[in-house]
Design an enzyme around this catalytic site. Structure first.
Site, PDB file in Angstrom:
ATOM      1  N   LYS A 149      -3.271  11.369  -1.347  1.00 53.31           N
ATOM      2  CA  LYS A 149      -2.371  11.766  -0.260  1.00 53.31           C
ATOM      3  C   LYS A 149      -1.082  12.346  -0.867  1.00 53.31           C
ATOM      4  O   LYS A 149      -1.040  13.501  -1.248  1.00 53.31           O
ATOM      5  CB  LYS A 149      -2.064  10.568   0.640  1.00 53.31           C
ATOM      6  N   ASP A 174       0.903  -1.141   0.000  1.00 55.28           N
ATOM      7  CA  ASP A 174       0.000   0.000   0.000  1.00 55.28           C
ATOM      8  C   ASP A 174       0.946   1.196   0.000  1.00 55.28           C
ATOM      9  O   ASP A 174       1.475   1.593   1.041  1.00 55.28           O
ATOM     10  CB  ASP A 174      -0.896  -0.015   1.239  1.00 55.28           C
ATOM     11  N   PHE A 182     -16.954   3.891  11.367  1.00 55.32           N
ATOM     12  CA  PHE A 182     -16.487   5.196  11.847  1.00 55.32           C
ATOM     13  C   PHE A 182     -16.983   6.358  10.988  1.00 55.32           C
ATOM     14  O   PHE A 182     -17.108   7.474  11.451  1.00 55.32           O
ATOM     15  CB  PHE A 182     -14.950   5.210  11.912  1.00 55.32           C
ATOM     16  N   ARG A 241      -9.174   7.435  15.624  1.00 56.00           N
ATOM     17  CA  ARG A 241      -8.466   6.293  15.040  1.00 56.00           C
ATOM     18  C   ARG A 241      -8.235   5.290  16.154  1.00 56.00           C
ATOM     19  O   ARG A 241      -7.153   5.204  16.726  1.00 56.00           O
ATOM     20  CB  ARG A 241      -7.125   6.705  14.425  1.00 56.00           C
TER      21      ARG A 241
END
Ligand code: PM9
Length: 465
Positions: free
Chosen positions: A257, A214, A448, A381
């Site tokens: 990102k 990743d 979440f 988190r």
């Protein structure tokens, strides 16, 4: 000076409002104490995520005007393909609308029902895309990563003893592939060392196991390698990246990102089978294989952003801004994950709010409290993100229960960092007055994002005054 000065100047600004205390209390209640459910217009400084929130450069913006919006074969696809080949060294690429699109294609191909995917800590969407085809993600990160106080410089490293134990217990055929995240998000943005990647390649060669990265935050990981690993002090970031990728069989990448763009993703590999399968499946789920859900202009922005992300001067400024916020908090005694990571500062909510039980969701509570105090939006988190055990249905309470103050790239100044630190420190000083939450709504997947909470005790605000 607090780190190197910005290697850019500001050409355009965006006005932001500052809701007053009454509106902030109302807004967080309306949002069910979940910062994902706040309206952006109610937020002053948005540290929810570094995903899709970067400021693009004039070079990237000008690339948008060169978008070739043909359905097939847009020139921007070929520019993207070349940028990925040059920077990461893979032969083939498949564009996707964002990172989870790439995860879906790659993991649904590589994971068979009942197989395990060892990874250096889980990530939410990655874990789900391993579970959907019937697999299970298992943790093989070094123990140091689960300890916020531990100062290990490469807390993202794989622990080979843990990996070996899974192979011994289940047999190598039960392992779908080994998954390695760069700059491990849930561990606090902690890097993997080049030595660890090299050793993993050798280890996996012995078992004929594939390694899929990743690589979402690989440029920031490469900066840490240059800063912390002997032998790389003077190596250009692009050379570090190419060496890192050379030890893998492919990667998934959320461009939102490190590529400094607002949308996009891709998978890349030099393995023809993986490529051919994913190139075929992309047309089922995302779009033609030369756009994969992205507009031509967006592919151009990714291509240009990926190259910009290899600038040492930019990365040095970027990582040091995050560190500056971490230092401000540490100086005031606020417990954070150490060393400060690449993309954000992670507050240890268990130590910040020791009077709350795990079932009172300390990190969720603290994220809501920070917003209510100052209009700064952060993210939980911890246990809410981790979710439930798929087999038992029970909540899982990970060792790390964190609030992430995620720093968008090239967006905020150090004065914004100081404002943020002041709010967190103010709350730390009156931490005993912060009440916990109870979960009142929970969706099945990735809870979440959409779950809702209520304040546990009958105080008007969970910030008692
Ligand atoms: N990460 C983040 O805020 C955005 C969604 S979750 C709140 O950290 C990794 C390491 C990620 C990631 C997203 C994805 C998925 C894959 N791997 O959001 O689909 O950090 O582009 O990427 C988020 P997409």
């Amino acid at each position: 000076m607090n780190g190197p000065p910005e290697p850019f100047k500001i050409k355009m600004i965006e006005h932001v409002g500052m809701p007053d205390q009454i509106r902030r209390s109302e807004a967080i209640r309306e949002a069910g104490y979940n910062t994902f459910l706040l309206r952006s217009e109610d937020v002053y400084i948005d540290l929810l995520t570094d995903s899709g929130t970067s400021a693009m450069s004039d070079y990237q913006w000008s690339g948008l005007l060169l978008g070739d919006e043909a359905y097939a074969g847009a020139r921007n696809f070929y520019n993207l393909e070349k940028a990925i080949q040059d920077v990461l060294g893979y032969k083939y690429i498949v564009p996707t609308h964002q990172g989870r699109g790439a995860e879906h294609l790659m993991y649904s191909y590589l994971v068979k029902s009942g197989q395990l995917v060892p990874r250096n800590m889980y990530f939410t969407t990655s874990k789900l895309h391993v579970e959907l085809p019937g697999g299970k993600m298992v943790d093989v990160i070094i123990d140091e990563a689960h300890d916020p106080e531990n100062l290990h410089l490469f807390k993202g490293n794989i622990d080979f003893k843990k990996l070996q134990a899974f192979i011994d217990e289940y047999g190598v055929e039960k392992i779908a592939f080994v998954n390695v995240e760069m700059d491990v998000n849930m561990a606090g943005g902690q890097p993997v060392s080049m030595q660890n990647l090299r050793d993993l390649r050798e280890f996996c060669n012995d078992y004929n196991l594939k390694i899929i990265y990743d690589a979402t935050r690989s440029s920031e990981n490469a900066y840490f390698i240059r800063e912390r690993e002997r032998g790389y002090e003077n190596t250009p970031i692009i050379d570090i990246l190419r060496e890192m990728m050379s030890y893998s069989d492919g990667c998934i990448y959320s461009s939102k990102k490190d590529c400094l763009v607002n949308i996009g993703g891709f998978l890349a590999t030099s393995d023809k089978d993986i490529f051919e399968h994913c190139r075929n499946m992309v047309v089922v789920y995302e779009g033609l294989h030369t756009y994969g859900g992205m507009a031509g202009r967006d592919m151009e922005a990714v291509a240009r952003g990926l190259k910009e992300s290899t600038s040492y001067e930019y990365l040095k400024y970027r990582i040091n801004q995050v560190r500056y916020l971490g230092d401000l908090l540490m100086k005031a005694g606020v417990p954070i994950v150490k060393p400060t990571g690449g993309h954000g500062v992670f507050i240890n909510a268990l130590k910040f709010l020791p009077h709350l039980e795990r079932k009172q969701w300390p990190a969720q509570t603290l994220a809501a409290a920070i917003y209510e105090d100052s209009g700064v939006r952060s993210m939980e988190r911890g246990a809410v993100s981790k979710g439930r055990d798929k087999e038992t249905g029970e909540n899982i309470f990970p060792a790390l229960e964190l609030v992430r103050l995620t720093i968008p790239r090239r967006v905020y100044t150090n004065t914004h960092m100081e404002y943020t630190a002041e709010s967190v420190i103010r709350l730390y000083e009156k931490r005993d007055s912060i009440r916990g939450l109870k979960m009142v709504y929970e969706p099945e997947y990735l809870r979440f994002f959409q779950s809702r909470f209520e304040v546990l005790e009958s105080s008007k605000s969970y910030l008692e005054t």
